[in-house]
Write a protein that holds these residues in place. Sequence first.
Motif, PDB file in Angstrom:
ATOM      1  N   HIS A  88      11.964  39.426 -25.555  1.00  0.00           N
ATOM      2  CA  HIS A  88      10.979  40.185 -26.319  1.00  0.00           C
ATOM      3  C   HIS A  88      11.108  39.966 -27.816  1.00  0.00           C
ATOM      4  O   HIS A  88      10.188  40.239 -28.580  1.00  0.00           O
ATOM      5  N   ARG A  89      12.241  39.513 -28.195  1.00  0.00           N
ATOM      6  CA  ARG A  89      12.435  39.305 -29.629  1.00  0.00           C
ATOM      7  C   ARG A  89      12.432  37.824 -29.983  1.00  0.00           C
ATOM      8  O   ARG A  89      12.673  37.476 -31.145  1.00  0.00           O
ATOM      9  N   ALA A  90      12.182  37.024 -29.023  1.00  0.00           N
ATOM     10  CA  ALA A  90      12.103  35.595 -29.294  1.00  0.00           C
ATOM     11  C   ALA A  90      10.645  35.258 -29.583  1.00  0.00           C
ATOM     12  O   ALA A  90       9.859  34.986 -28.684  1.00  0.00           O
ATOM     13  N   LEU A  91      10.342  35.330 -30.860  1.00  0.00           N
ATOM     14  CA  LEU A  91       8.942  35.181 -31.215  1.00  0.00           C
ATOM     15  C   LEU A  91       8.597  33.761 -31.633  1.00  0.00           C
ATOM     16  O   LEU A  91       7.478  33.496 -32.054  1.00  0.00           O
ATOM     17  N   ILE A 102      10.477  47.399 -21.821  1.00  0.00           N
ATOM     18  CA  ILE A 102       9.083  47.047 -22.084  1.00  0.00           C
ATOM     19  C   ILE A 102       8.385  48.168 -22.851  1.00  0.00           C
ATOM     20  O   ILE A 102       7.653  47.928 -23.808  1.00  0.00           O
ATOM     21  N   ARG A 103       8.635  49.364 -22.442  1.00  0.00           N
ATOM     22  CA  ARG A 103       7.991  50.485 -23.132  1.00  0.00           C
ATOM     23  C   ARG A 103       8.443  50.569 -24.568  1.00  0.00           C
ATOM     24  O   ARG A 103       7.636  50.770 -25.472  1.00  0.00           O
ATOM     25  N   VAL A 132       9.584  48.255 -26.432  1.00  0.00           N
ATOM     26  CA  VAL A 132       9.010  47.149 -27.205  1.00  0.00           C
ATOM     27  C   VAL A 132       7.557  47.440 -27.546  1.00  0.00           C
ATOM     28  O   VAL A 132       7.069  47.125 -28.627  1.00  0.00           O
ATOM     29  N   ASN A 133       6.888  48.080 -26.599  1.00  0.00           N
ATOM     30  CA  ASN A 133       5.487  48.374 -26.818  1.00  0.00           C
ATOM     31  C   ASN A 133       5.268  49.496 -27.818  1.00  0.00           C
ATOM     32  O   ASN A 133       4.353  49.438 -28.631  1.00  0.00           O
ATOM     33  N   ASP A 134       6.106  50.478 -27.699  1.00  0.00           N
ATOM     34  CA  ASP A 134       5.879  51.642 -28.556  1.00  0.00           C
ATOM     35  C   ASP A 134       6.335  51.404 -29.987  1.00  0.00           C
ATOM     36  O   ASP A 134       5.766  51.945 -30.924  1.00  0.00           O
ATOM     37  N   LYS A 169       6.709  48.849 -32.699  1.00  0.00           N
ATOM     38  CA  LYS A 169       6.458  47.490 -33.158  1.00  0.00           C
ATOM     39  C   LYS A 169       6.536  47.374 -34.658  1.00  0.00           C
ATOM     40  O   LYS A 169       6.683  46.279 -35.195  1.00  0.00           O
ATOM     41  N   GLU A 170       6.443  48.530 -35.285  1.00  0.00           N
ATOM     42  CA  GLU A 170       6.321  48.483 -36.729  1.00  0.00           C
ATOM     43  C   GLU A 170       7.596  47.994 -37.399  1.00  0.00           C
ATOM     44  O   GLU A 170       7.549  47.371 -38.456  1.00  0.00           O
ATOM     45  N   VAL A 189       9.676  45.820 -36.433  1.00  0.00           N
ATOM     46  CA  VAL A 189      10.043  44.413 -36.264  1.00  0.00           C
ATOM     47  C   VAL A 189       9.655  43.654 -37.520  1.00  0.00           C
ATOM     48  O   VAL A 189       8.501  43.684 -37.941  1.00  0.00           O
ATOM     49  N   PRO A 190      10.633  43.028 -38.097  1.00  0.00           N
ATOM     50  CA  PRO A 190      10.344  42.356 -39.367  1.00  0.00           C
ATOM     51  C   PRO A 190       9.365  41.207 -39.163  1.00  0.00           C
ATOM     52  O   PRO A 190       9.174  40.727 -38.044  1.00  0.00           O
ATOM     53  N   PRO A 191       8.745  40.794 -40.235  1.00  0.00           N
ATOM     54  CA  PRO A 191       7.841  39.649 -40.155  1.00  0.00           C
ATOM     55  C   PRO A 191       8.602  38.456 -39.598  1.00  0.00           C
ATOM     56  O   PRO A 191       9.811  38.294 -39.839  1.00  0.00           O
ATOM     57  N   ILE A 192       7.897  37.642 -38.891  1.00  0.00           N
ATOM     58  CA  ILE A 192       8.561  36.506 -38.253  1.00  0.00           C
ATOM     59  C   ILE A 192       8.950  35.498 -39.320  1.00  0.00           C
ATOM     60  O   ILE A 192       8.101  34.994 -40.054  1.00  0.00           O
TER      61      ILE A 192
END
Lengths: 218, 638
Positions: A32-35, A164-165, A167-169, A171-172, A174-177
């Motif tokens: 989930h964090r492998a963007l 999953i929840r 990660v969904n709830d 999101k803010e 998460v730093p810019p990629i």
Amino acid sequence: MNCEVCHLKELEVEHFEIREVVRCILHTIIFHRALGLVRPKEIDLELFEITYVQCGDLEVEKKIEEKIEQFIGWVEKHPNKKSQICLSFYEVKNKQVSWFSKQMERIYWEHWHINLNVAQQPKVHSVKSHNSKVVDTGENTLEERSIRRASLEASLRDVLFQIIRFVNDKKEHVPPIPSREGVISFPYEITIPSSSDSAFGMDMIKRMLQTGHPTMLS
Amino acid sequence: MASSHSDSAKMEQIITEFFAKSLHIILESRTPYISSRNFGGEQIVSSPSSSSSSSSSVRPRDKWFNLALRESPEALENLDLWRQSNLEPMVVDVVLVKRAIKWDPANFYPKAELSKNLSSKELHSNCWNSDQEELGNERSEKIIERWIVQYEVRKAKDAGKGSKRSSSNILSSIYKKLMLLLRSLYLTVRLLPAYKIFRDLNLSGQIRSFSLAHRVSSFVEPFTRREDAEMQRFGFAPVDTSCGRLCLSVLYRSSLSDVSSEPSTPMSPQLIPDYVGSPLADPLKRFPSLPLSRGSPSSLPFSRRHSWSFDQFRASPPSMTFSPSPTHSEPYASASNPRSCRFPPPGLPPHPPEVSHIHKDNVSFDEYYPSPTFSPSPSPSPPIYVPGSHVSKALIRSESAPVNIPATKFLNSSMLFKNQNPPPSPPLKGTRYGPSVADKKACPSRDGATVDKMSFVGRDDIGRPSGLKISSESSANISYSRNSCRSFQDDFDEPEYTCAFDVDEDDVTDPGSRSDLFDKGRHEHDPLQSGSFLPIRKSPDAAVGALVDMLNKAPPLHQDVSNLATASQASRSDTWSNSFHEYCQTPKAISAQDGTSSVASSALLASKTTADALEELKGYKEMKNLLLSQGGTVGHRV
């Protein structure tokens, strides 16, 4: 930047299940964090009817396996203890410590706590008083095992959905990629209970030297 | 302005790609691939490296959301629809397609065909199309997942809200969130129950009776309430965009056990009637003409038998093998009336023996109630007690109950059977004993069972269909059950009974032995002149004996001396016993008619209770005394 923390539901696992369970959870989170451009890799668990996804990064896999090894070692040393594995994501910032030296600073933006309760290994040999009893307990444990296995599977599924929840709830935060190559976009670290105390390695060596502890040797 | 315009264009593109990607993700793990395992499968084995993304060619589509997926022709097929407008929702129904089974490999749909998109017409009804089973090769479809991807446009006033922040930041933030969302989706798709079906379909080379299909449309076809109740919902957190939000949710069936638990065993109620009563289930049964009566290929019953007997019916055979003795099959067996074939086989396979027996005993329990009228003893207690003992015994030994009871059922509920409304076993109702069963008049398969039972029940030298005599039988059962322990030893010394009694004591009391027993009882009691022996200690039959005894001891109506009186007593008792015989045999005489006549006859008998008899006797006695005294006086005077 705020740091989100997720405490995953505690799982009751037996010793032999640690590896798969931990692997599954860690990979799921990291996926989930492998963007970066990721080519997902589906993995079917062997012990459970669960399919999870890896991000397919060798480095990640290697690191996770290493940590699992360490963790299992720790569990063997500390039986019957609840244990926690922490997966943390951070950003690296240069911080000016003084006028002349700069220091890399880790800014954590997410912690995942994997809670495990490693059950004692069943001691089948301890009940030898009665022949019939032995048979009985044998059957019982078989049945119990399958029940327990099923419930662990359900719990593990729950944990995956919890991830999953989360990660969904959230999101803010998460730093810019970062524009870096590779699948893994954010640095992370995995901490297991004993790896935090630096004496771990020494402690183990000492013990081996002193007592020749069989579990250590094997 | 220009930039914001291009931003909104980008946004639109992102949304479009999001639709495409989510569709791709869903279908990728719901569309069974037929032969070629695409890179996903091989990659697991061979190329685990992350750099594989560069080595294996990166398609432009993969770059979207940084998520490289398998090629999925199905997804591409459907994508064009959504390229045109982002405003319509995208509804992806994942459909479980089951083939109603005719085990005819030639007709079997290839998976490829099954996994094709279904036209919406085909899918018009959402649930199993064949809830009420239709004919053979219809396939039934059930929506097991409904994914809804939707872009909800916000009202115009909010549209400009985010404009203060740098729009490129907004875009990348949205894009990032969508990446996260898609990764969650990717995982979720694999955690839902339907994925197991997908995997089963892919992993095993064998032909399945089910497959997955999908339908992509832009409107939500409402579920029925029942379906709704069966669905669980998982909603992904919507991702806000500058002028709306992207929503992704799934409704899914949490339990797909009907498929996944027995993936290769076709389950259809249709085949059950064929199975039920199939003598194949019971090796001990005789069914001479079985194969002829079946319209279906002979392989059919065999395959089913295996599946069924393996699954649920392991317990049933014992209940059906209750009559191992060959003696049962003789004359009475051949006398079996076609009608009797209609009621289900004795050891109704669908329910476990205990259940069926309890049920049967209940039936017989009911049947016992009329009996007190037959019992010479005014006390109702013995009859009530007897059923209880039956029940408890029936629980232990599985063989006996069917002997008596099914006959009972037949008598009372043969009509019900015709109406396909068989007594117990609710889940199997109507389907198993359905028309096909009930309408097979002389179904040989059931004959085997019935015959056994009938030969047993109908043993009372009558040879009539057992069902007809039930009412009398049950009463007889009560009357004799108490002394049976004593009497049947004598009565059933005959070899043909020994077997039966080895099997079960209780049954002994029911069937033919009745009249014999009665005679026995009479003989036993006759010599005992003392009334004290008889009373209530041994209930109904003893009471009969008591009655007889009472009659014996009653002073004669004659003016004769006591010698004469005894003679008349004897004759009287004979009359009684004769009437009993008569009663016992009436059913034989009226065997062609239904139970009512036997009931009538028994009612006739029933009117004579012990009390009545006593009253009558007293009356006679008084009259006699009166006559005697009068005669005496008269004679004296004369």
